[in-house]
Design an enzyme around this catalytic site. Structure first.
Site, PDB file in Angstrom:
ATOM      1  N   PRO A   2       0.823  -1.219   0.000  1.00 28.39           N
ATOM      2  CA  PRO A   2       0.000   0.000   0.000  1.00 28.39           C
ATOM      3  C   PRO A   2       0.852   1.262   0.000  1.00 28.39           C
ATOM      4  CG  PRO A   2      -0.734  -1.536   1.704  1.00 28.39           C
ATOM      5  CD  PRO A   2       0.564  -2.059   1.164  1.00 28.39           C
ATOM      6  N   GLU A   3       0.498   2.210  -0.862  1.00 24.18           N
ATOM      7  CA  GLU A   3       1.185   3.500  -0.954  1.00 24.18           C
ATOM      8  C   GLU A   3       0.168   4.589  -0.613  1.00 24.18           C
ATOM      9  OE1 GLU A   3       3.383   3.799  -4.664  1.00 24.18           O
ATOM     10  OE2 GLU A   3       3.718   1.654  -4.725  1.00 24.18           O
ATOM     11  N   LYS A  58       2.609   7.034   3.918  1.00 30.14           N
ATOM     12  CA  LYS A  58       1.821   5.802   3.755  1.00 30.14           C
ATOM     13  C   LYS A  58       1.196   5.369   5.073  1.00 30.14           C
ATOM     14  CE  LYS A  58       5.425   4.254   0.565  1.00 30.14           C
ATOM     15  NZ  LYS A  58       6.495   3.242   0.372  1.00 30.14           N
ATOM     16  N   ARG A 121       1.267 -11.000   6.384  1.00 31.76           N
ATOM     17  CA  ARG A 121       2.718 -11.168   6.447  1.00 31.76           C
ATOM     18  C   ARG A 121       3.331 -10.569   7.709  1.00 31.76           C
ATOM     19  NH1 ARG A 121       4.915 -11.816   1.202  1.00 31.76           N
ATOM     20  NH2 ARG A 121       6.877 -12.131   2.271  1.00 31.76           N
ATOM     21  N   ARG A 271      15.027  -3.309  -6.287  1.00 27.29           N
ATOM     22  CA  ARG A 271      13.584  -3.160  -6.519  1.00 27.29           C
ATOM     23  C   ARG A 271      13.359  -2.973  -8.020  1.00 27.29           C
ATOM     24  NH1 ARG A 271      10.775  -0.597  -2.297  1.00 27.29           N
ATOM     25  NH2 ARG A 271       8.955  -1.333  -3.428  1.00 27.29           N
TER      26      ARG A 271
END
Ligand SMILES: [Zn+2]
Length: 281
Positions: A2-3, A58, A121, A271
Site C-alpha cells: 500500500p502507498e 503511507k 505477512r 527493486r
C-alpha cells in the site's frame, strides 16, 4: 504494497466509523506488530478518544485526545471496522490487534464496535506515540505530494542535490511522502523520464513534467480507490480499481499504450522499475 492512494482510501473509509469515538481497549493477538510492550501500548491508548483519522505518507494516523496511534500497513496490513455480526468479519483472516470502539448509538446492530488490524505477512506495525514523538517523526518525512507545499520548483531544486537514480529518489520517504514502487514507475512514464536517470541531470522541463505526472497519477489512483496487486482492500473489503489503469508497473513485455514498444523491467537497488524504452530514453 500500500502507498499513498491506498492509505488515503482507507482513511476516508474509516473516518465515519471512528471519529469522535473512544478506544475502550485492545486485544493483542500478535505483539510483534507493536513497537513496545503490549501493556505499555494498552496504557497509552485506553479510554482515549479519536479526534481525527488522517494520513501522513503511507501511514494511517489516529489523532487521540492525547497522543496518536500510527499504523504502517507494511505489505499486507489492513484495518477493518466491524459491527456486531458484520459480514466483513469473514474477510479478517490474520488479526494481529483488535481495538474496542465505544458504541455511538446504543442498540444499532451495524454500529462499529471493533477495529481490527489484520496483517497476513506482519511487516506492518502499529505504534502509540506522544504528540511530541509524532511531530519529530513527521518532520523527518518529506512533503506531501498532493499538498500545495509540493511544487515543481521545490521538486527540481531537491532533485538537483542528488546523484541517485530518480526512481530511487522518489521512493525515499525523506524526499517526498507516500510514493512507492507502483506510483514511482507510473509517474516516470507519465513524464517520459527514464527511471535510472541521475536526479541532478533532470532538466527543469522534466522536473515540471514529473511533478505533474506524480500529482495526476496519485490523484487518479485515489479516485479509483487505489491499486490492488495482492490483497489490498478498502473498509468494505473491496479491491482498488487503479490496477486497470497502470501503464508500466507489472506490465513487462506488454506493449506501451502510447508507442506499442514492449515495456521493460530493470532492477535498481533490488527493486523493480518498469519503463518504456522508447518513450523514456
Ligand atoms: Zn512507449
Amino acid at each position: 504494497m500500500p502507498e499513498l492512494p491506498e492509505a488515503e482510501t482507507l482513511v476516508r473509509g474509516l473516518r465515519p466509523h471512528l471519529e469522535g469515538r473512544a478506544l475502550t481497549g485492545v486485544e493483542v493477538h500478535h505483539a510483534d506488530v507493536l513497537r513496545m510492550p503490549a501493556d505499555a501500548f494498552r496504557e497509552r491508548i485506553a479510554g482515549r478518544r479519536i479526534r481525527a483519522v488522517r494520513r501522513r505518507a503511507k501511514n494511517i494516523v489516529l489523532d487521540l485526545d492525547t497522543g496518536v496511534v500510527v499504523v504502517n500497513l507494511g505489505m499486507t496490513g489492513w484495518l477493518a471496522p466491524l459491527g456486531e455480526g458484520s459480514a466483513l468479519a469473514e474477510s479478517v483472516t490474520h488479526p494481529a490487534l483488535t481495538f474496542g470502539i465505544e458504541p455511538s448509538n446504543r442498540g444499532a446492530p451495524t454500529d462499529t464496535r471493533r477495529l481490527v488490524f489484520d496483517d497476513i505477512r506482519r511487516f506492518g506495525c502499529v505504534e502509540a506515540l506522544s504528540d511530541e514523538e509524532w511531530s519529530a517523526r513527521s518532520a523527518q518525512i518529506g512533503p506531501e505530494p498532493l499538498e500545495p507545499e509540493f511544487t515543481a520548483e521545490r521538486l527540481w531544486a531537491d532533485l538537483r542535490s542528488s546523484r541517485s537514480p530518480v526512481r530511487n529518489w522518489l521512493l525515499d520517504q525523506r524526499r517526498v511522502a507516500g510514493v512507492g514502487n507502483i506510483y514511482a514507475s507510473e509517474a516516470c512514464w507519465s513524464a517520459r523520464v527514464h527511471p535510472g536517470r541521475p536526479c541532478r541531470d533532470i532538466t527543469w522541463r522534466e522536473a515540471r513534467d514529473l511533478h505533474r505526472g506524480m500529482v495526476d497519477v496519485l490523484r487518479a489512483a485515489v479516485d479509483a480507490g487505489g491499486t490492488t496487486i495482492r490483497n489490498y482492500r478498502n473498509v468494505h473489503g473491496e479491491r482498488g480499481s487503479f490496477v486497470h489503469r497502470l501503464r508500466v508497473y507489472g506490465r513487462e513485455g506488454d506493449p506501451c499504450v502510447d508507442c506499442g514498444v514492449p515495456i521493460e523491467r530493470i532492477v535498481l537497488s533490488n527493486r523493480s522499475a518498469f519503463f518504456c524504452p522508447s518513450c523514456q530514453r
